[in-house]
Design an enzyme around this catalytic site. Structure first.
Site, PDB file in Angstrom:
ATOM      1  N   HIS A  90       0.814  -1.219   0.000  1.00 30.32           N
ATOM      2  CA  HIS A  90       0.000   0.000   0.000  1.00 30.32           C
ATOM      3  C   HIS A  90       0.848   1.269   0.000  1.00 30.32           C
ATOM      4  O   HIS A  90       0.351   2.355  -0.313  1.00 30.32           O
ATOM      5  CB  HIS A  90      -0.999   0.002   1.162  1.00 30.32           C
ATOM      6  CG  HIS A  90      -0.410   0.191   2.513  1.00 30.32           C
ATOM      7  ND1 HIS A  90      -0.161  -0.860   3.383  1.00 30.32           N
ATOM      8  CD2 HIS A  90      -0.045   1.302   3.179  1.00 30.32           C
ATOM      9  CE1 HIS A  90       0.329  -0.388   4.503  1.00 30.32           C
ATOM     10  NE2 HIS A  90       0.415   0.924   4.408  1.00 30.32           N
ATOM     11  N   ASP A 124       0.198  -7.668   1.455  1.00 30.64           N
ATOM     12  CA  ASP A 124       0.643  -6.282   1.640  1.00 30.64           C
ATOM     13  C   ASP A 124       2.164  -6.161   1.655  1.00 30.64           C
ATOM     14  O   ASP A 124       2.749  -5.526   2.530  1.00 30.64           O
ATOM     15  CB  ASP A 124       0.041  -5.686   2.913  1.00 30.64           C
ATOM     16  CG  ASP A 124       0.134  -4.161   2.936  1.00 30.64           C
ATOM     17  OD1 ASP A 124       0.304  -3.565   1.859  1.00 30.64           O
ATOM     18  OD2 ASP A 124       0.043  -3.572   4.030  1.00 30.64           O
ATOM     19  N   SER A 202       4.457   2.738   7.766  1.00 30.89           N
ATOM     20  CA  SER A 202       4.201   1.568   6.926  1.00 30.89           C
ATOM     21  C   SER A 202       5.456   1.133   6.181  1.00 30.89           C
ATOM     22  O   SER A 202       6.140   1.943   5.549  1.00 30.89           O
ATOM     23  CB  SER A 202       3.111   1.875   5.903  1.00 30.89           C
ATOM     24  OG  SER A 202       1.834   1.725   6.442  1.00 30.89           O
TER      25      SER A 202
END
Length: 355
Positions: A90, A124, A202
């Protein structure tokens, strides 16, 4: 309190704006040291954290992804010394598609344009390549050996402040997590930590006190009805276990894509009872894939899977997360309920290309 999960992705307005606001520019990503007189026990503990942080910062990168005026920022870590970088999928797909421009800033402050070698939204995970050599690769630990209470260090770029270090413990392991939205969802058998994880973290590493990566920071919890753009750490951060990161990254490097194991069924995602219900047949939509592993083992549409390999299944998310923590080719023992009676089956998992 009900919670939902948000990707720990920094928005362009936060990530880039923050670096400019704080005057970071293209400065190296390390942090200045502060000397103080401390009690010996405290000094020893801080020294350990400091040594770990210093080593891990040298293997952590800052990532900016753009498609026109839209984009985001995040973190990544150096997987191989020849310029292979691993981050979250992402981070490089802030609009749902791979960004047209992806830039990676390494600890020295040097900036590179990155090539996407492959990615998977299912896990992910994304693998990038930059034209750099002799980088400091981050060693990976076996995430199966970690335990609740272990001390950990997280490194990332919250709001674009690259080289930010936070500490905490492992709060839980094997936490079934589903993150994303209706169109793109990731299912993670996550490591939970109370180390502060914020937007922009992230893709950053969560490491043990030996400086080895045990998880890839991916998502944070936030109260229901809160604004994802304003969310910050509430002590509930989630990371993808290093064993899964390594498996998927190596698959991408070898094949150009990742895979996950399947039973050949569709499950009812709207079902809220314990277990995982095989979807009822409706028109052309079938709960069991004809000729697939579950079909060959005798499962039928409407069956409710209660146990997998002796593990009680609490929800459909828990079922998917556990299944995806396994490998294609493995045999799993299933206990399911059909018309009030329990049935047993052994199913050999097949491989499917991840999205």
């Amino acid at each position: 309190m009900a919670i939902l999960l948000a990707f720990a992705l920094g928005l362009v307005t936060g990530g880039i704006g923050a670096r400019e606001y704080f005057g970071l520019g293209s400065r190296p990503l390390g942090s200045p040291s502060v000397k103080a007189t401390l009690p010996p026990s405290v000094a020893a503990a801080q020294s350990d954290i400091g040594k770990v942080a210093q080593a891990v910062i040298a293997s952590t990168v800052y990532i900016e992804s753009y498609s026109g005026n839209e984009g985001g920022s995040g973190t990544g870590f150096i997987y191989r010394a020849d310029g292979v970088i691993v981050t979250n999928a992402h981070v490089i797909t802030p609009t749902g598609e791979v960004a047209k421009e992806i830039n990676v800033t390494v600890p020295s402050g040097e900036r590179f344009t990155a090539e996407v070698l492959g990615y998977t939204h299912d896990y992910d995970i994304a693998v990038l390549k930059i034209d750099a050599k002799e980088l400091s690769a981050l060693p990976l630990a076996d995430s199966d050996t970690i335990a609740v209470g272990d001390q950990v260090v997280a490194v990332g770029a919250p709001l674009g402040l690259a080289g930010t270090v936070t500490t905490g413990i492992i709060s839980a392991t094997n936490r079934p997590v589903r993150s994303g939205d209706a169109e793109i969802q990731s299912f993670i058998n996550a490591v939970q930590t109370d180390a502060a994880i914020n937007p922009g973290n992230s893709g950053g590493p969560l490491v043990n006190m030996s400086g080895q990566m045990i998880g890839l920071n991916s998502a944070i919890a936030q109260p229901v009805n809160s604004n994802q753009q304003s969310v910050g750490s509430i002590g509930l951060g989630f990371a993808i276990p290093s064993s899964q990161v390594k498996h998927s990254a190596d698959e991408i490097l070898d094949k150009g894509y990742a895979t996950y194991p399947v039973m050949g069924i569709m499950v009812d995602m709207s079902d809220r009872r314990a277990g995982a219900k095989v979807l009822e047949d409706s028109g052309s939509t079938k709960g069991i894939v004809a000729g697939g592993p579950a079909d060959n083992a005798g499962l039928k549409a409407g069956d409710r899977i209660l146990f997998v390999n002796g593990k009680r299944i609490g929800s459909v998310t828990e079922f998917i997360v556990y299944l995806r923590s396994l490998q294609a080719g493995q045999e799993v023992a299933i206990v399911a309920e059909r018309n009030g009676e329990q049935i047993e089956a052994t199913i050999s998992l097949q491989e499917q290309r991840a999205k």
